[in-house]
Design an enzyme around this catalytic site. Structure first.
Site, short mmCIF file in Angstrom:
data_model
loop_
_atom_site.label_atom_id
_atom_site.label_comp_id
_atom_site.label_asym_id
_atom_site.label_seq_id
_atom_site.Cartn_x
_atom_site.Cartn_y
_atom_site.Cartn_z
N LYS A 116 22.54 29.12 38.27
CA LYS A 116 22.48 29.85 37.00
C LYS A 116 21.06 30.34 36.73
CE LYS A 116 26.34 27.90 34.35
NZ LYS A 116 26.99 27.10 35.39
N GLU A 200 18.45 28.13 26.96
CA GLU A 200 18.65 29.48 26.44
C GLU A 200 19.04 29.42 24.98
OE1 GLU A 200 23.22 30.53 27.73
OE2 GLU A 200 21.63 30.98 29.16
N ARG A 292 34.79 36.28 42.78
CA ARG A 292 36.17 36.14 43.26
C ARG A 292 37.08 36.89 42.31
NH1 ARG A 292 38.03 32.72 39.35
NH2 ARG A 292 36.59 31.14 38.55
#
Length: 669
Positions: A116, A200, A292
């Site tokens: 991430k 964040e 995906r």
């Protein structure tokens, strides 16, 4: 195009890929575990091969075994579906090394999204909007505290290598940061083997909007518009729709452009999803790229008229994208929900067992069903308990919601418990109808989506009438085959000389026992319940449809009677009951259950934390079992001494099996 493809997955996605391949004239090879020998994807594929035991680690996660089957059968490509190995870069590399095509992005693109922190830095460098935060490698607690104070609160701590909602903490004040950091790092280390975190800014009441992207090997990248997935419970999507009712044309264009920019930043090819978090003012920020096909891809297919699996295969075969950006249509509105074998009233505990009855709406131009099971199949303890995806499509959102409510009303599942009632309440809730729901709404207001304890009186009366009519129908059939079919004594319809006979009907509604007394026959009854009398007239049971008059008011119900279970639906809400024979008595509250720890569902014992002779406290964890890809902690019902442990680590146990028995409590003189 390919001649033969291996599908490295199971369930509805495997069946979905098989359908598309059949339409394209491509032969399919399925792989399956020992638990899936009779599964639908095994039955529908042209050929299927067992690759190991029931646990995913022994079968669907064995990349080497899957590649060996592909080699042996001559499959030219492997479609990974979603879940399992679909985002495993090492598997993608191994497939390519074996000379087989991986239907998905290149491993290098996956690795860029594997962290991430790294993904966020990459997107920021590419000009994609990201949430203000800190992704640095310096993980010293003092540095993290300083960065948190710089970013401001509320703030989210996230595991850098996490997923599925694990390793996340919301911090609302500087003094709360240190404790939450330690907790997040412990969970991240246990779940992912690494404790690195990123920080964040936490967006209050956000929406989750994702953009479907597609790239090819010729440098073309486009987007297929958005899906909104703001209805979530514990970061897991519950309802998905397209288009988003929140986006304006300008915001849709900006987010689509940003998604294409993100895909280009990692040289993306094949199907992918760029996920954004959107604040109430319309500011949007990159979250991640799912490398995906997504579970919710059917809503995009419905509004664009495209087959995304067919596109995947074409791109994997080296062909360019079939359409350019300006040729992508957006027609009508589509909504998807997932029917699960789970019990919302028990904390959404996953269920398992045989689908004794599976009634789903017929497929049409407005309703689509994607399922990997049929009636009689078993929902096992080893995999995700999804039964089917229900997708509806109509010209606009209000009509699509009406289609969804109608389609859910036609669903009936007997065997394991399901979330259908929860989904019905969701589809009628003002936060969904008015499109104001945010990603945290369900967790904040979950009680609004739970059923009331009391049974609806009209539904209860309808259930009783349906049961009476069914009995009378059976008694007439028995009389017709008796020695004297015309004799009134051969018909057990409640008739008595001089008066209407009284019968008692009993049901279980959850833990409550409900009893009704009935007089009358032939569709005309007086029913008594809780001291009140209700007059029923003109009751008729036609298949699964019950029509009657209650106190002069005509009503219509759907009735699904499966013997051990009775479901009644009035078009808006449902009532699920268990008919009870009058000789059955409920267990006393002081029964032996207080002395035993039982398995809440079938599963595998992971660890045993108590032994015979141990003293335990009320609520102390004595065993952990694994079922439906989750761990369940089993705790002592009271303080006492362990008399017997009846299961060991590694054993499989059935639902309601006694796993730990406590010595009988001493009774004071």
């Amino acid at each position: 195009m390919f001649n033969k493809i291996l599908i490295a997955n199971r369930g509805e996605i495997a069946c979905r890929v098989i359908r598309t391949c059949r339409a394209l004239g491509i032969r399919t090879v399925a792989v399956y575990s020992e638990a899936d020998a009779d599964a639908q994807h095994v039955r529908q594929a042209d050929e299927a091969h067992c690759i190991g035991g029931p646990r995913p680690a022994d079968s669907y996660l064995r990349g080497d075994a899957i590649i060996e089957v592909a080699r042996r059968t001559g499959a030219q490509a492997i479609h990974p579906g979603y879940g399992f190995l679909s985002e495993n870069a090492d598997f993608a590399d191994a497939v390519e090394a074996a000379g087989i095509v991986f239907v998905g992005p290149k491993a290098a693109s996956m690795r860029k999204m594997g962290s991430k922190a790294g993904a966020k830095e990459l997107m920021q460098a590419a000009g994609v909007p990201v949430v203000p935060g800190y992704t640095g490698e310096d993980q010293d607690p003092a540095r993290l505290q300083a960065e948190a104070d710089r970013i401001g609160y509320p703030l989210m701590i996230k595991a850098a290598h996490g997923g599925g909602g694990k390793g996340m903490r919301i911090v609302r004040a500087s003094g709360e940061f240190a404790a939450n950091l330690e907790s997040c790092q412990r969970e991240a280390a246990n779940a992912f083997g690494r404790d690195r975190v990123l920080l964040e800014r936490y967006i209050e009441q956000p929406r989750h909007i994702e953009i479907q992207v597609f790239g090819d090997a010729h440098g073309n990248v486009i987007h297929l518009n958005e899906r909104e997935c703001s209805a979530q419970r514990r970061y897991q999507k519950v309802l998905e729709e397209s288009p988003s009712p929140f986006l304006t044309p300008a915001l849709r264009q900006a987010m689509g452009d940003a998604a294409v920019l993100a895909a280009r930043a990692i040289d993306y090819a094949n199907a992918g999803t760029v996920e954004f978090i959107v604040d109430p003012s319309g500011g949007f920020y990159f979250m991640e790229i799912n490398t995906r096909l997504q579970v919710e891809h059917p809503v995009t297919e419905c509004v664009t008229g495209l087959d995304l699996v067919a596109w995947q295969l074409q791109v994997a075969a080296g062909e360019p994208l079939p359409l350019a950006q300006d040729a992508i249509a957006q027609n009508g509105h589509a909504i998807e929900v997932r029917l699960y074998a789970e019990d919302p009233e028990a904390g959404f505990l996953p269920g398992s067992g045989t689908l004794e009855r599976l009634r789903l709406p017929a497929a049409s131009e407005h309703v689509r069903i994607d399922s990997g099971v049929v009636e009689g199949d078993t929902v096992t303890i080893f995999y995700d308990p999804m039964i089917a995806k229900l997708i509806v499509h109509d010209t606009d959102r209000p009509r699509a919601l009406a289609r969804l409510r109608d389609a859910l009303a036609q669903c009936a599942i007997s065997g394991p418990k399901s979330n259908i009632g929860f989904l019905e309440r969701l589809a009628r809730h003002p936060a969904v109808v008015d499109a104001t729901i945010d990603t945290g709404y369900l967790d904040r207001h979950l009680d609004e989506f739970m059923p009331t304890e009391a049974a609806d009186p009209d539904l209860l009366l309808a259930a009783a009438v349906a049961r009476l009519l069914a009995r009378e129908r059976r008694s007439r059939a028995d009389a017709a085959t008796s020695a004297d079919p015309s004799s009134p004594w051969a018909i057990a319809d409640g008739w008595r000389l001089g008066h209407a006979g009284q019968r008692t009907l009993a049901f279980l509604h959850g833990e409550r026992r409900l009893e009704l007394r009935a007089h009358g026959s032939g569709g005309d009854y007086r029913l008594e319940h809780d001291g009140q009398a209700h007059d029923i007239a003109g009751a008729r049971l036609d298949g699964d449809t019950l029509s009657l008059r209650i106190g002069g008011r005509a009503r219509r119900f759907h009735v699904f009677d499966h013997g051990r279970e009775l479901l009644v639906h009035d078009g808006e809400q449902r009532l699920r009951l268990q008919p009870v024979a009058m000789y059955r008595h409920e267990a006393a509250s002081s029964g032996s259950g207080a002395d035993n720890v039982v398995a809440p569902m079938p599963g595998r014992v992971v660890v045993v934390k108590a032994a015979a002779g141990d003293a335990v406290e009320a609520g102390q964890e004595v065993m952990v079992i694994e079922a439906m890809k989750m761990e369940l902690s089993l705790k002592a019902p009271r303080a006492g001494t362990v008399a017997e442990v009846r299961a060991q680590a590694g054993e499989f146990v059935e639902a309601d099996a006694v796993l730990v028995a406590l010595a009988a409590a001493e009774v004071e003189a």
